[in-house]
Design a protein around this motif. Structure first.
Motif, PDB file in Angstrom:
ATOM      1  N   PRO A 167     -11.484  18.905   4.731  1.00 41.59           N
ATOM      2  CA  PRO A 167     -11.413  17.981   5.914  1.00 41.59           C
ATOM      3  C   PRO A 167     -12.192  16.865   5.589  1.00 41.59           C
ATOM      4  O   PRO A 167     -11.958  15.585   6.057  1.00 41.59           O
ATOM      5  N   GLU A 168     -13.496  17.047   5.016  1.00 44.13           N
ATOM      6  CA  GLU A 168     -14.452  15.985   5.068  1.00 44.13           C
ATOM      7  C   GLU A 168     -13.872  14.946   4.057  1.00 44.13           C
ATOM      8  O   GLU A 168     -13.980  13.658   4.304  1.00 44.13           O
ATOM      9  N   THR A 169     -13.440  15.238   2.909  1.00 49.86           N
ATOM     10  CA  THR A 169     -13.253  14.313   1.802  1.00 49.86           C
ATOM     11  C   THR A 169     -11.916  14.180   1.959  1.00 49.86           C
ATOM     12  O   THR A 169     -11.413  13.316   1.208  1.00 49.86           O
ATOM     13  N   GLY A 170     -10.987  14.929   2.387  1.00 51.96           N
ATOM     14  CA  GLY A 170      -9.523  14.389   2.582  1.00 51.96           C
ATOM     15  C   GLY A 170      -8.722  15.283   1.342  1.00 51.96           C
ATOM     16  O   GLY A 170      -7.726  15.067   1.180  1.00 51.96           O
ATOM     17  N   GLU A 171      -9.565  16.081   0.432  1.00 51.47           N
ATOM     18  CA  GLU A 171      -8.752  16.594  -0.730  1.00 51.47           C
ATOM     19  C   GLU A 171      -7.934  17.554  -0.192  1.00 51.47           C
ATOM     20  O   GLU A 171      -8.237  18.453   0.515  1.00 51.47           O
ATOM     21  N   GLY A 172      -6.809  17.585  -0.848  1.00 45.59           N
ATOM     22  CA  GLY A 172      -5.816  18.785  -0.638  1.00 45.59           C
ATOM     23  C   GLY A 172      -5.124  18.346   0.740  1.00 45.59           C
ATOM     24  O   GLY A 172      -4.094  18.964   0.996  1.00 45.59           O
ATOM     25  N   ILE A 173      -5.268  17.343   1.201  1.00 44.06           N
ATOM     26  CA  ILE A 173      -4.337  16.994   2.454  1.00 44.06           C
ATOM     27  C   ILE A 173      -3.454  16.118   2.121  1.00 44.06           C
ATOM     28  O   ILE A 173      -3.828  15.005   1.571  1.00 44.06           O
ATOM     29  N   PRO A 174      -2.095  16.088   2.329  1.00 42.36           N
ATOM     30  CA  PRO A 174      -1.036  15.333   1.994  1.00 42.36           C
ATOM     31  C   PRO A 174      -1.325  13.950   3.048  1.00 42.36           C
ATOM     32  O   PRO A 174      -1.324  13.866   4.009  1.00 42.36           O
ATOM     33  N   ALA A 175      -1.213  12.866   2.009  1.00 40.78           N
ATOM     34  CA  ALA A 175      -1.379  11.441   2.560  1.00 40.78           C
ATOM     35  C   ALA A 175      -0.673  10.624   1.764  1.00 40.78           C
ATOM     36  O   ALA A 175      -0.445  10.811   0.472  1.00 40.78           O
ATOM     37  N   TRP A 176      -0.547   9.162   2.089  1.00 38.47           N
ATOM     38  CA  TRP A 176       0.035   8.231   1.260  1.00 38.47           C
ATOM     39  C   TRP A 176      -0.711   6.784   1.611  1.00 38.47           C
ATOM     40  O   TRP A 176      -1.217   6.715   2.700  1.00 38.47           O
ATOM     41  N   GLN A 177      -0.449   5.884   0.749  1.00 40.67           N
ATOM     42  CA  GLN A 177      -1.117   4.565   1.066  1.00 40.67           C
ATOM     43  C   GLN A 177       0.020   3.538   0.922  1.00 40.67           C
ATOM     44  O   GLN A 177       0.574   3.514  -0.256  1.00 40.67           O
ATOM     45  N   PHE A 178       0.229   2.669   1.833  1.00 41.78           N
ATOM     46  CA  PHE A 178       1.482   1.532   1.636  1.00 41.78           C
ATOM     47  C   PHE A 178       0.575   0.358   1.413  1.00 41.78           C
ATOM     48  O   PHE A 178      -0.334  -0.099   2.126  1.00 41.78           O
ATOM     49  N   LYS A 179       1.048  -0.527   0.583  1.00 48.06           N
ATOM     50  CA  LYS A 179       0.450  -1.727   0.187  1.00 48.06           C
ATOM     51  C   LYS A 179       1.358  -2.863   0.190  1.00 48.06           C
ATOM     52  O   LYS A 179       2.673  -2.668  -0.295  1.00 48.06           O
ATOM     53  N   VAL A 180       0.982  -3.977   0.799  1.00 45.69           N
ATOM     54  CA  VAL A 180       1.536  -5.300   1.049  1.00 45.69           C
ATOM     55  C   VAL A 180       0.653  -6.394   0.317  1.00 45.69           C
ATOM     56  O   VAL A 180      -0.232  -6.619   0.882  1.00 45.69           O
ATOM     57  N   GLU A 181       1.140  -6.631  -0.777  1.00 43.36           N
ATOM     58  CA  GLU A 181       0.320  -7.829  -1.657  1.00 43.36           C
ATOM     59  C   GLU A 181       1.307  -9.113  -1.931  1.00 43.36           C
ATOM     60  O   GLU A 181       2.424  -8.943  -1.834  1.00 43.36           O
ATOM     61  N   GLY A 182       0.726  -9.978  -1.989  1.00 40.81           N
ATOM     62  CA  GLY A 182       1.556 -11.360  -2.421  1.00 40.81           C
ATOM     63  C   GLY A 182       0.632 -12.172  -3.337  1.00 40.81           C
ATOM     64  O   GLY A 182      -0.637 -11.998  -3.436  1.00 40.81           O
ATOM     65  N   ARG A 183       1.428 -13.011  -4.150  1.00 36.24           N
ATOM     66  CA  ARG A 183       1.008 -13.862  -5.203  1.00 36.24           C
ATOM     67  C   ARG A 183       1.516 -15.210  -5.149  1.00 36.24           C
ATOM     68  O   ARG A 183       3.177 -15.275  -5.067  1.00 36.24           O
ATOM     69  N   LEU A 184       1.201 -16.365  -5.393  1.00 39.13           N
ATOM     70  CA  LEU A 184       1.866 -17.669  -5.262  1.00 39.13           C
ATOM     71  C   LEU A 184       2.201 -18.021  -6.639  1.00 39.13           C
ATOM     72  O   LEU A 184       1.292 -17.907  -7.466  1.00 39.13           O
ATOM     73  N   LEU A 185       3.462 -18.128  -7.277  1.00 38.47           N
ATOM     74  CA  LEU A 185       3.779 -18.205  -8.668  1.00 38.47           C
ATOM     75  C   LEU A 185       3.340 -19.702  -8.935  1.00 38.47           C
ATOM     76  O   LEU A 185       3.682 -20.564  -8.301  1.00 38.47           O
ATOM     77  N   GLU A 186       3.148 -19.514 -10.429  1.00 34.83           N
ATOM     78  CA  GLU A 186       2.455 -20.881 -10.515  1.00 34.83           C
ATOM     79  C   GLU A 186       3.769 -21.928 -11.320  1.00 34.83           C
ATOM     80  O   GLU A 186       4.910 -20.944 -11.356  1.00 34.83           O
ATOM     81  N   ILE A 187       3.533 -23.034 -11.250  1.00 33.38           N
ATOM     82  CA  ILE A 187       4.789 -23.863 -11.729  1.00 33.38           C
ATOM     83  C   ILE A 187       4.702 -23.930 -13.170  1.00 33.38           C
ATOM     84  O   ILE A 187       3.853 -23.893 -13.726  1.00 33.38           O
ATOM     85  N   PRO A 188       6.120 -23.422 -13.802  1.00 31.17           N
ATOM     86  CA  PRO A 188       6.305 -23.249 -15.134  1.00 31.17           C
ATOM     87  C   PRO A 188       6.000 -24.746 -15.749  1.00 31.17           C
ATOM     88  O   PRO A 188       6.241 -25.944 -15.406  1.00 31.17           O
ATOM     89  N   ASN A 189       5.380 -24.734 -16.998  1.00 29.71           N
ATOM     90  CA  ASN A 189       5.114 -25.796 -17.759  1.00 29.71           C
ATOM     91  C   ASN A 189       4.184 -26.755 -17.336  1.00 29.71           C
ATOM     92  O   ASN A 189       4.338 -27.987 -17.425  1.00 29.71           O
ATOM     93  N   GLN A 190       3.237 -26.377 -16.510  1.00 31.46           N
ATOM     94  CA  GLN A 190       2.289 -27.002 -15.816  1.00 31.46           C
ATOM     95  C   GLN A 190       1.140 -27.140 -16.629  1.00 31.46           C
ATOM     96  O   GLN A 190       0.577 -26.142 -17.200  1.00 31.46           O
ATOM     97  N   ARG A 191       0.353 -28.303 -16.699  1.00 33.00           N
ATOM     98  CA  ARG A 191      -0.843 -28.512 -17.633  1.00 33.00           C
ATOM     99  C   ARG A 191      -2.180 -27.821 -16.817  1.00 33.00           C
ATOM    100  O   ARG A 191      -2.155 -27.799 -15.663  1.00 33.00           O
ATOM    101  N   ALA A 192      -2.870 -27.457 -17.700  1.00 33.70           N
ATOM    102  CA  ALA A 192      -4.036 -26.529 -17.138  1.00 33.70           C
ATOM    103  C   ALA A 192      -4.987 -27.247 -16.016  1.00 33.70           C
ATOM    104  O   ALA A 192      -5.489 -26.767 -15.224  1.00 33.70           O
TER     105      ALA A 192
END
Length: 422
Positions: free
Chosen positions: A103-128
């Motif tokens: 119980p202290e470390t959570g080892e052996g306890i069924p669990a899950w992690q849900f992630k919400v991530e996002g990224r702004l897409l770069e414009i194609p063929n844009q100069r650096a």
């Protein structure tokens, strides 16, 4: 020791107009007209450039937006599940299996992690060099609610997770929600986007008239004003009065309204935009998918590249153009002055060639009069006066009548001032 005086600035020649003698000369009529047309064109061009520069400066003071694509990723990971421990998920766990749980470390306890991530897409063929630093995902979110469809009796911990941008201390690329459990969970993600400038949803009745569903306040006002001008709803006499046609009358609530009330009536027809709703199914009994679910959402952000280009045009290019234009103006002014001097010399020489004796006589008389005006009571006064007295035209000049009247008035005043009998 006296302080050294700064050198005097050279006066800048700014007159680019030709003298009237050249403009009226038949020999230069065609060239003079072409030059005058060029000056008129330059004035119109200067006025147009000044107006456009003012428009660019006004545009720079506003928020310049561009549409970009924000890609949102939904994924999950699991830990402590039976299938991860080599057991059968359909079988009932043995009583002694609890001995592997910490119980202290959570080892052996069924669990899950849900992630919400996002990224702004770069414009194609844009100069650096034109690429701006990408914004964090959390800066695009005004608020987010994650709803977990689980049995509250079995899982009493929070099944609703809320995020507010105002309460966030740092910007993040994503969010992670950790929960215990091994049952299938349906997740509903509700995202309210942060738009700059703020976007509004238009009332369906007004949206059908203007042809837009969502836009900024300025964009909606501009669309309404375009409709008013297209339909001729502005009063012909009182331009501050707007008449409502059959479509706008239910929205305005009256036949006509003052122009100043348009923004207030328009705000009644605007609502917050609909949130982005995403669904996700999390099944801890199975291995997570190799690739996350992705959703593309269009967002409006500040167009830094366009702002930089416009600023470059108004500042850097304008300065370079101003230097070049000033140099050319100086050259034109010098050439104009040189042309004027050359024309005076040509007139002088042509007059001398046509009648040398008369020209010299006229020139000497002119010089004598100038010398008399300079010296006032000088040595040449008597000779010049005697020469004028020999000419009858001298006594027909306009100033003669005035001089006689003044002299006669002074004589009569002197007689009136004398005592009687003298």
């Amino acid at each position: 020791m006296e302080a050294q005086k700064p050198p005097m600035k050279k006066r800048k020649l700014t007159d680019k107009n030709l003298p009237s003698t050249i403009l009226s000369s038949p020999a230069y009529s065609v060239d003079s007209r072409m030059y005058q047309d060029l000056l008129q064109m330059e004035r119109r061009l200067d006025w147009t450039m000044t107006r456009k520069r003012a428009e660019v400066q006004d545009a720079l003071s506003r928020t310049m937006t561009t549409a970009r694509t924000l890609r949102i990723f939904l994924s999950h990971t699991v830990s402590g599940q039976i299938w991860q421990q080599g057991g059968d998920s359909s079988a009932t766990p043995a009583p002694e299996s609890g001995s592997n749980i910490n119980p202290e470390t959570g080892e052996g306890i069924p669990a899950w992690q849900f992630k919400v991530e996002g990224r702004l897409l770069e414009i194609p063929n844009q100069r650096a060099k034109d690429r701006a630093p990408l914004r964090k995902f959390s800066t695009f979110i005004k608020s987010m609610v994650v709803e977990l469809d689980r049995d509250p009796a079995q899982y009493p911990e929070g099944n609703i997770v809320e995020f507010s941008r105002s309460s966030a201390a740092n910007t993040l690329d994503g969010f992670t929600i950790r929960r215990r459990g091994d049952t299938l969970t349906k997740i509903r993600v509700v995202i309210h986007l942060e738009q700059q400038p703020e976007v509004y949803k238009v009332n369906p009745e007004l949206a059908s008239i203007l042809g837009i569903k969502e836009d900024t306040r300025v964009g909606i006002q501009q669309a309404l004003w375009n409709y008013i001008k297209l339909e001729g709803l502005q009063d012909k006499v009182d331009r501050k009065t707007i008449h409502a046609d059959a479509k706008l009358k239910p929205i305005f609530g009256q036949d006509s309204i003052p122009f100043t009330l348009l923004p207030e009536r328009l705000m009644r027809q605007l609502q917050p935009p609909d949130p982005i709703i995403l669904h996700y199914t999390l099944n801890p009994a199975q291995p997570p998918p190799e690739k996350p679910q992705a959703y593309d959402i269009e967002v409006k952000i500040d167009d830094a590249a366009m702002r930089a280009r416009m600023n470059h045009v108004t500042v850097a290019v304008a300065q370079e153009s101003a230097k070049e234009l000033n140099r050319m103006d100086d050259e034109i002014s010098l050439l104009t002055q040189s042309l004027t001097q050359s024309h005076l010399k040509a007139t002088f020489l042509n007059s001398f060639a046509a009648d040398p004796q008369g020209f010299i006589q006229t020139w000497l008389e002119s010089q004598s009069r100038d010398l008399e005006a300079i010296l006032a009571n000088g040595q040449s006064e008597g000779a010049l006066r005697m020469d004028d007295l020999r000419r009858s035209e001298y006594f027909r000049l306009p100033w003669v009548d005035e001089a006689v009247a003044i002299q006669e008035g002074m004589r009569k005043a002197a007689l009136a001032a004398r005592p009687p009998g003298t």
